[in-house]
Structures are given as C-alpha cells and as structure tokens.
Design an enzyme around this catalytic site. Structure first.
Site, PDB file in Angstrom:
ATOM      1  N   LYS A 207     -60.872 -14.150  -0.727  1.00  0.00           N
ATOM      2  CA  LYS A 207     -61.349 -13.938  -2.090  1.00  0.00           C
ATOM      3  C   LYS A 207     -62.626 -14.743  -2.281  1.00  0.00           C
ATOM      4  O   LYS A 207     -62.620 -15.970  -2.155  1.00  0.00           O
ATOM      5  CB  LYS A 207     -60.268 -14.405  -3.059  1.00  0.00           C
ATOM      6  CG  LYS A 207     -60.712 -14.389  -4.507  1.00  0.00           C
ATOM      7  CD  LYS A 207     -59.535 -14.649  -5.410  1.00  0.00           C
ATOM      8  CE  LYS A 207     -59.992 -14.755  -6.853  1.00  0.00           C
ATOM      9  NZ  LYS A 207     -58.865 -14.958  -7.767  1.00  0.00           N
ATOM     10  N   LYS A 260     -61.299  -9.320  -1.391  1.00  0.00           N
ATOM     11  CA  LYS A 260     -61.827  -9.142  -2.744  1.00  0.00           C
ATOM     12  C   LYS A 260     -63.150  -9.845  -2.892  1.00  0.00           C
ATOM     13  O   LYS A 260     -63.230 -11.000  -2.480  1.00  0.00           O
ATOM     14  CB  LYS A 260     -60.779  -9.746  -3.686  1.00  0.00           C
ATOM     15  CG  LYS A 260     -61.138  -9.879  -5.116  1.00  0.00           C
ATOM     16  CD  LYS A 260     -60.001 -10.560  -5.857  1.00  0.00           C
ATOM     17  CE  LYS A 260     -60.506 -10.952  -7.225  1.00  0.00           C
ATOM     18  NZ  LYS A 260     -59.615 -11.834  -7.912  1.00  0.00           N
TER      19      LYS A 260
HETATM   20  C1  PBG Z   1     -57.449 -14.779 -10.844  1.00  0.00           C
HETATM   21  C2  PBG Z   1     -57.918 -13.392 -10.669  1.00  0.00           C
HETATM   22  C3  PBG Z   1     -59.187 -12.935 -10.992  1.00  0.00           C
HETATM   23  C4  PBG Z   1     -59.224 -11.577 -10.662  1.00  0.00           C
HETATM   24  C5  PBG Z   1     -57.966 -11.231 -10.173  1.00  0.00           C
HETATM   25  N1  PBG Z   1     -57.181 -12.379 -10.175  1.00  0.00           N
HETATM   26  C6  PBG Z   1     -60.311 -13.630 -11.646  1.00  0.00           C
HETATM   27  C7  PBG Z   1     -60.984 -14.734 -10.979  1.00  0.00           C
HETATM   28  O1  PBG Z   1     -60.767 -15.066  -9.823  1.00  0.00           O
HETATM   29  O2  PBG Z   1     -61.784 -15.325 -11.682  1.00  0.00           O
HETATM   30  C8  PBG Z   1     -60.437 -10.738 -10.839  1.00  0.00           C
HETATM   31  C9  PBG Z   1     -60.263  -9.294 -10.763  1.00  0.00           C
HETATM   32  C10 PBG Z   1     -61.405  -8.525 -11.312  1.00  0.00           C
HETATM   33  O3  PBG Z   1     -62.517  -9.040 -11.532  1.00  0.00           O
HETATM   34  O4  PBG Z   1     -61.198  -7.335 -11.518  1.00  0.00           O
HETATM   35  N2  PBG Z   1     -56.198 -14.909 -11.318  1.00  0.00           N
END
Ligand code: PBG
Length: 338
Positions: A207, A260
């Site tokens: 991520k 991601k």
């Molecule tokens: C954190 C989380 C995020 C997303 C999914 N889980 C936000 C982040 O990391 O700030 C983002 C997903 C998206 O932008 O569609 N719990």
C-alpha cells in the site's frame, strides 16, 4: 543472402494464423473481467437513515444500516458477489485515541455485517480493518507520546477489532494499516476466537502513500489530524519495500494480498503475481483513480466505460484476479451489455 540468422526457422504469423478464427482469437485473450472479479466498497455510517452523496466521489453515497440493505439488494440481484465495508462514525464523541468505536457491537460495521449476512447469505462480506476512521488523531494505529505508532498496542487493538468483525459473521478481514506484525496477530486472534476456519485474511500488503486517497478521506472522514502516513505506507519509488512487505505478510500467514493503488502500479502487481503466486491477488482501484477517470470522461477525454475496462484489464494483465472498485455497480450493467 541470409536476412537473419533464423532464416531456417518457420515464418512467424503472430497476428494472422493464430488470430484469424473467432475461437482461436478467444484463446489468445487471457483473463477477462467477470462480475465475480469485483469487490464493491461500501461506506456505512452510524446514522441509520443516512444517504449522503460524496462530492469528490461520483455516484457513491455514504449510507446507514437502514438505507444500505435495500441498495445492496438491487446490486445482488444484478450479480454482485462481494463487498468491503468501511465504517464511518459521525456521532459526536465517537472518536478517541484508541479507536474504541471500531468494534462497538452497536456500531455501523458490526451491525452492517449482521444485516448483510442475514439478508444475503451468499454475499461475501469483507471488513476493512483499520483504526484511522475511529481515532481522534486520524492515524491508523495507537500512538506513542511523540506521535509515532505504538506498534505492540496497535497490532493488539487491530487484532481485537478483526476478531470482533469475524465473530459478527464477516467472511474476510482486510487490515489496511500496513503495520508490521498485524497479520500474524490477527491470525492468532481469529484462532483464539474460534472463527479462523470461516474468516480469511486479505492484507493490504503493498500500500503506497500518495495523493490518490483524497476522496476516500472525505467519504470516511479519516484525514490525519497532523502529520501523514509515510512511516507506515510505502514511498512510490519503494518497489523493493513493497516486495518485502508482501513477503512479510505471506510469512505472517495472510490468505490473499492487496496492491493499492492500481493505475501506475502494474509493476507492483506483476511482482505480487511472482512473489504471491499461490495466493489470490487483489488490486484496489482507489478513490482518486476512480474520481480522475470520471473527471476526464466528463471532459470528453475518453468514454467512461471504455477507460474503466482499459484500467481493469490492465490489472488483470499485470497479474491480479480481484479488483476492489467503485465502478462495481457500473460493471454489473456493462458486463451484461457486452
Ligand atoms: C485506510 C484506508 C484508506 C483507503 C482504504 N483503507 C485510506 C488511507 O490509507 O488513507 C483508501 C481507499 C481509497 O482511496 O479508495 N483505512
């Protein structure tokens, strides 16, 4: 005169012989999108009758448990197979330093899991597991006094939340915090709670920190109050770190992994296909990517359906088999049109 050193080799016919008959053309196409490729993110708030549009996330709404079920019913009838839930606590005082409301038995996620499983027993219900929506500081874990992540406390809390979601009946927990050790802690907590046999762990393993999460943070109200997430999300040049994080999660026992964002990260998906080749690989086509494709389609840069197929096909080609996407309801229609 010899033209090439391969002159004696048979002439190549990549795009004619192997591609002329409709059947052999089908054989060349590789993996294709189906309805069960898609996992649909749902934002569930603690206001039961809520149904609010999210300005920066076209066609998406935040819903309460009462408005969620009729909405999901329509999608299940069209062939929706899987959802991932994000809880959004809006009540005053719902946030604290430890994210206590994340697994409140009366909170939106646990209530939604129970209702979804009751109404749609064959729908696969996943829960994003993170503290950032529930902490007053907006970070993904419990903090030390200096504002950095308290790792042992964080993974203990995240594992407890995951076990409580699993006990409520979800089919999969997806820890999105990226903190070292949380997958192993969750696995142990699921075993301890005697739910490990019916709840899989799909970890966000690769991520990346970056500008693509803005609309999500509006939808979930989870922007960090100070600082950023760079110490526990990956820098965009960190391909080696991503590979190590995937290996880490596999060693800790994850059942599937998530990369991601998706657009711009095809190389990371290809790495996942190599490193985690025995596991399902999902990509998360995140909020900013989705909003970007919508915005460009609105300006007639391209057609929305064509670009959505292009984006999702690129993830399949890179090696993913599952796509978490806000386009899911559209694809349930589009895949019927094709
Ligand atoms: C954190 C989380 C995020 C997303 C999914 N889980 C936000 C982040 O990391 O700030 C983002 C997903 C998206 O932008 O569609 N719990």
């Amino acid at each position: 005169m010899k033209y090439t050193e391969y002159e004696d080799a048979p002439p190549t016919s990549v795009l004619s012989g192997s591609y002329s008959h409709p059947v052999s053309r089908q054989w060349q196409l590789g993996k294709r999108l189906t309805k069960s490729t898609f996992i649909y993110p749902l934002f569930v708030s603690d206001i039961p009758d809520e149904e609010t549009t999210i300005d920066s996330l076209p066609e998406m709404k935040r819903r309460g448990v009462n408005t969620l079920i009729p909405y999901v019913k329509g999608l299940v009838e069209k062939g929706l197979t899987a959802v991932i839930l994000f809880g959004v606590p809006l009540a005053p005082g719902a946030k604290d330093a430890e994210g206590t409301s994340a697994d409140d038995a009366k909170g939106p996620v646990i209530q939604a899991v129970k209702l979804l499983k009751k109404n749609f027993p064959s729908l696969f219900v996943m829960c994003d597991v993170c503290l950032c929506e529930y902490t007053d500081h907006g970070h993904c874990g419990v903090l030390l006094e200096d504002g950095s992540i308290n790792r042992p406390r964080s993974i203990q809390r995240i594992a407890a939340v995951a076990a409580n979601y699993a006990k409520a009946g979800c089919d999969c927990v997806a820890p999105s915090d990226m903190i070292d050790g949380r997958v192993g802690a969750i696995k142990h907590a699921l075993i301890e709670a005697e739910v490990a046999h019916k709840c899989m762990v799909m970890s966000y393993s690769a991520k990346f920190a970056g500008p693509f999460y803005g609309p999500f943070r509006e939808a979930a109200g989870s922007a960090p109050a100070f600082g950023d997430r760079r110490c526990y999300q990956l820098p965009s040049t960190g391909r080696g770190l991503a590979r190590r994080a995937m290996k880490r999660d596999i060693n800790e026992g994850t059942d599937a992994i998530i990369v991601k964002p998706s657009i711009f990260f095809g190389d990371i998906v290809a790495d996942a296909a190599e490193i985690a080749r025995d596991l399902p690989i999902a990509v998360y086509q995140v909020s900013g990517e989705y909003a970007m494709l919508h915005a460009a389609a609105e300006k007639n840069v391209f057609d929305l359906k064509q670009i959505a197929f292009e984006a999702c096909n690129s993830s399949l080609r890179a090696g993913a088999s599952l796509i978490i996407s806000y386009f899911t309801p559209r694809f349930l229609d589009w895949l019927d049109e094709n």
